[in-house]
Scaffold this motif. Structure first.
Motif, PDB file in Angstrom:
ATOM      1  N   SER A   1       0.212   0.930   5.361  1.00 25.81           N
ATOM      2  CA  SER A   1      -1.101   0.404   5.704  1.00 25.81           C
ATOM      3  C   SER A   1      -1.061  -0.178   7.109  1.00 25.81           C
ATOM      4  O   SER A   1      -0.005  -0.622   7.582  1.00 25.81           O
ATOM      5  CB  SER A   1      -1.524  -0.676   4.694  1.00 25.81           C
ATOM      6  OG  SER A   1      -2.652  -1.386   5.156  1.00 25.81           O
TER       7      SER A   1
ATOM      8  N   VAL B   1      -3.249   4.044   6.160  1.00 33.31           N
ATOM      9  CA  VAL B   1      -4.504   3.596   5.550  1.00 33.31           C
ATOM     10  C   VAL B   1      -5.086   2.488   6.416  1.00 33.31           C
ATOM     11  O   VAL B   1      -4.476   1.425   6.574  1.00 33.31           O
ATOM     12  CB  VAL B   1      -4.279   3.105   4.108  1.00 33.31           C
ATOM     13  CG1 VAL B   1      -5.593   2.650   3.493  1.00 33.31           C
ATOM     14  CG2 VAL B   1      -3.648   4.210   3.258  1.00 33.31           C
TER      15      VAL B   1
ATOM     16  N   ASN C   1     -10.187   2.986   4.380  1.00 33.01           N
ATOM     17  CA  ASN C   1     -10.485   2.374   3.086  1.00 33.01           C
ATOM     18  C   ASN C   1     -11.963   2.489   2.737  1.00 33.01           C
ATOM     19  O   ASN C   1     -12.320   2.724   1.579  1.00 33.01           O
ATOM     20  CB  ASN C   1     -10.064   0.899   3.101  1.00 33.01           C
ATOM     21  CG  ASN C   1      -8.785   0.660   2.332  1.00 33.01           C
ATOM     22  OD1 ASN C   1      -8.380   1.477   1.512  1.00 33.01           O
ATOM     23  ND2 ASN C   1      -8.146  -0.464   2.599  1.00 33.01           N
TER      24      ASN C   1
ATOM     25  N   ILE D   1      -8.488   4.478  -5.360  1.00 38.12           N
ATOM     26  CA  ILE D   1      -8.251   4.808  -3.956  1.00 38.12           C
ATOM     27  C   ILE D   1      -6.836   5.348  -3.765  1.00 38.12           C
ATOM     28  O   ILE D   1      -6.625   6.340  -3.050  1.00 38.12           O
ATOM     29  CB  ILE D   1      -8.491   3.568  -3.080  1.00 38.12           C
ATOM     30  CG1 ILE D   1      -9.986   3.215  -3.073  1.00 38.12           C
ATOM     31  CG2 ILE D   1      -8.002   3.797  -1.657  1.00 38.12           C
ATOM     32  CD1 ILE D   1     -10.309   1.942  -2.340  1.00 38.12           C
TER      33      ILE D   1
ATOM     34  N   CYS E   1       0.827  -1.202   0.000  1.00 39.03           N
ATOM     35  CA  CYS E   1       0.000   0.000   0.000  1.00 39.03           C
ATOM     36  C   CYS E   1       0.863   1.255   0.000  1.00 39.03           C
ATOM     37  O   CYS E   1       0.603   2.198  -0.758  1.00 39.03           O
ATOM     38  CB  CYS E   1      -0.928  -0.009   1.215  1.00 39.03           C
ATOM     39  SG  CYS E   1      -1.882   1.496   1.447  1.00 39.03           S
TER      40      CYS E   1
ATOM     41  N   ASP F   1     -10.206  -6.981   5.541  1.00 41.60           N
ATOM     42  CA  ASP F   1      -9.296  -7.161   4.422  1.00 41.60           C
ATOM     43  C   ASP F   1      -8.421  -8.395   4.635  1.00 41.60           C
ATOM     44  O   ASP F   1      -8.154  -9.143   3.704  1.00 41.60           O
ATOM     45  CB  ASP F   1      -8.420  -5.919   4.238  1.00 41.60           C
ATOM     46  CG  ASP F   1      -9.211  -4.706   3.758  1.00 41.60           C
ATOM     47  OD1 ASP F   1     -10.287  -4.918   3.170  1.00 41.60           O
ATOM     48  OD2 ASP F   1      -8.771  -3.578   3.981  1.00 41.60           O
TER      49      ASP F   1
ATOM     50  N   LEU G   1      -8.718  -0.231  -6.361  1.00 44.58           N
ATOM     51  CA  LEU G   1      -7.500   0.108  -5.640  1.00 44.58           C
ATOM     52  C   LEU G   1      -6.753   1.259  -6.300  1.00 44.58           C
ATOM     53  O   LEU G   1      -6.202   2.125  -5.625  1.00 44.58           O
ATOM     54  CB  LEU G   1      -6.601  -1.126  -5.547  1.00 44.58           C
ATOM     55  CG  LEU G   1      -7.080  -2.247  -4.614  1.00 44.58           C
ATOM     56  CD1 LEU G   1      -6.105  -3.408  -4.636  1.00 44.58           C
ATOM     57  CD2 LEU G   1      -7.252  -1.721  -3.197  1.00 44.58           C
TER      58      LEU G   1
ATOM     59  N   ARG H   1     -10.966  -1.794   6.029  1.00 44.96           N
ATOM     60  CA  ARG H   1     -12.414  -1.785   6.205  1.00 44.96           C
ATOM     61  C   ARG H   1     -12.809  -2.650   7.409  1.00 44.96           C
ATOM     62  O   ARG H   1     -12.162  -3.651   7.698  1.00 44.96           O
ATOM     63  CB  ARG H   1     -13.112  -2.314   4.961  1.00 44.96           C
ATOM     64  CG  ARG H   1     -12.909  -1.484   3.706  1.00 44.96           C
ATOM     65  CD  ARG H   1     -13.536  -2.159   2.517  1.00 44.96           C
ATOM     66  NE  ARG H   1     -12.985  -3.500   2.305  1.00 44.96           N
ATOM     67  CZ  ARG H   1     -13.716  -4.576   2.046  1.00 44.96           C
ATOM     68  NH1 ARG H   1     -15.034  -4.479   2.000  1.00 44.96           N
ATOM     69  NH2 ARG H   1     -13.160  -5.749   1.844  1.00 44.96           N
TER      70      ARG H   1
END
Length: 514
Positions: A168, A199, A233, A264, A11, A206, A261, A202
């Motif tokens: 992330s 980040v 996210n 985002i 990420c 994930d 993705l 959710r």
């Protein structure tokens, strides 16, 4: 103020790639080269170089970033890669140890090393008597090589640098190794301001261990970072899919077809560009920088340093006199007033820094009681909602406005192209290649807000609740124990985050949920 960016994990590297592609476009559109000295470096050949380090425990993503870099922003000398990954395990990413059980056979060339109970140099206490490291595997030396690379990058700049960590919270490399890098930065650069763009996963899930990884990573961010820009996210996906908002977002995703993705990543990069880009060349050379400015204003309280940021452009067909009001309306569409994680309770704002770029004087709302700044801030307060309808702004909220003349470049799709289109650009133009075609590089008025909002409470408490449920069920904890992290350390980190959530409740005057 120079800023060194450290991109950790899949990420982090994908967001960092999108960020520096946008910064290169912004640099090409800027008339003053001094404005891009904070985040980019000019080489002897006159080409821009990203002032960053690319870190991952498997080479796939970093190699893809280098392959797509037609502008030459990144160098392989800035890359630090492993081969095997960290298995979505925070403890594996943090300790960088190859651990065996007592019944397993020790690998050739490795000697069992007992880790004495007690705290590490800066981190929490780990207990493990089965940790061994195989010196034949060079990737387990990645941290030593990375630390040396950070030192070299810091020596390249002409003043004490700021640091930006992009990662992330869900994976093993971004959360675990990111925590270890953050710990090192605080120990080696105590005078630098450290920011993190994190980040969050959710709530639906994930990875199975994302709650445990997030709790540990957030506890380290709270301990060692000066400010944290927390991206959800779920919020990013919702923003990309809303037809009323997508026209204002990078690329202008028509029909609300975004949410992948790539979209985002570009949205996070768009928001970070609005926050990081200097307001002017004088501002860039003034030795303050946006990170230090935000730490001194919005994140001045070390207990409430988890912030959110959004950047919007004005609609292209709006009259000049309505630019500011249109930007505030667009910003309100992105920032909900109710928190679904706390039963749709009202979201309050305790502090905000507004960065207004490219707005002409005719866009200032009339206000006989004050000057330009007062007029713009009054319009922002009114945009939060009618007084008494919802406590969107606490009475003693701290609001700061910074204005710049040059707007942020708006990313617009070329007609007839799709998100998967690849349009190679000649070197030196500042335009990106890959799946980000631009129709123009003209700057437009933009508004960025960095705010301290009570939406953090529901996110922290929900993450801690799920992590403690896993601890009570003893689920996945054996993977942490294999790499030297005990359940007591997880519980300690969880209670630390509950204390942080309590501080947010006090600051925002939020009652405890029954």
């Amino acid at each position: 103020m120079p800023t060194i960016t450290i991109q950790v994990g899949q990420c982090g590297n994908q967001v960092g790639q999108a960020l520096f592609e946008r910064l290169a476009v912004q640099s090409a559109a800027a008339a003053d080269r001094a404005a891009d000295t904070e985040l980019l470096r000019w080489g002897a050949d006159g080409r821009r170089r990203a002032c960053c380090l690319l870190v991952d425990t498997e080479p796939k993503v970093v190699n893809a970033v280098l392959a797509a870099d037609a502008e030459g922003l990144f160098s392989r000398k800035q890359c630090y890669m492993g081969q095997s990954g960290r298995g979505n395990n925070w403890a594996f990413g943090y300790n960088q140890l190859n651990v065996i059980t007592s019944s397993a056979v020790t690998r050739p060339g490795s000697q069992p090393t007992r880790i004495a109970p007690g705290p590490t140099t800066l981190g929490p206490a780990w207990v493990s008597s089965t940790a061994t490291e195989d010196p034949s595997q060079q990737e387990f030396r990645i941290l030593d090589q990375l630390y040396d690379g950070i030192r070299r990058e810091a020596e390249e700049v002409d003043s004490c640098p700021n640091f930006l960590l992009i990662h992330s919270l869900a994976g093993g490399s971004g959360s675990g190794m990111g925590s270890r890098v953050l710990e090192h930065l605080r120990a080696q650069f105590p005078l630098s301001h450290i920011a993190a763009a994190s980040v969050a996963p959710r709530a639906a899930g994930d990875t199975p261990m994302q709650s445990l990884n997030s709790v540990m990573a957030l506890s380290f961010l709270q301990a060692y970072a000066d400010m944290v820009l927390l991206f959800s996210n779920q919020d990013l996906m919702d923003a990309c899919q809303r037809t009323s908002v997508t026209a204002l977002l990078p690329g202008g995703l028509a029909g609300g077809s975004g949410g992948g993705l790539s979209d985002i990543n570009r949205l996070v990069a768009h928001n970070l560009t609005g926050f990081l880009w200097p307001l002017s060349g004088v501002d860039a050379l003034g030795g303050v920088g946006r990170i230090r400015d935000a730490v001194a204003t919005v994140a001045a309280d070390p207990c409430t340093k988890l912030l959110e940021t959004w950047t919007v452009h004005s609609h292209p067909n709006v009259a000049v006199t309505g630019l500011w009001a249109d930007s505030l309306c667009s910003l309100g569409s992105l920032m909900p007033r109710a928190d679904p994680l706390r039963g749709n309770g009202p979201i309050t704002t305790a502090g905000a820094m507004l960065l207004a770029r490219g707005y002409p004087s005719a866009a200032v709302p009339p206000n006989s009681a004050g000057g330009v700044h007062s007029s713009l801030l009054d319009a922002y307060i009114k945009s939060l909602g009618p007084h008494g309808a919802a406590p969107t702004l606490i009475p003693d909220a701290s609001l700061v406005l910074r204005c710049g003349q040059l707007g942020i470049v708006r990313e617009v799709w070329k007609p007839g192209t799709t998100a998967a289109a690849s349009v190679p650009m000649p070197s030196g133009t500042g335009l990106s290649s890959g799946n980000k075609p631009l129709a123009s590089a003209a700057a437009s008025p933009s508004l960025t807000v960095v705010s301290n909002r009570s939406s953090v409470i529901g996110r922290l408490e929900g993450t801690v609740q799920r992590a403690l449920a896993l601890c009570d069920a003893k689920a996945y904890l054996h993977w942490y124990a294999r790499h030297g992290c005990s359940v007591e350390a997880v519980r300690e980190a969880a209670h630390t985050l509950l204390d942080v959530a309590g501080c947010y409740r006090q600051v925002h005057r939020q009652p405890w949920d029954g």
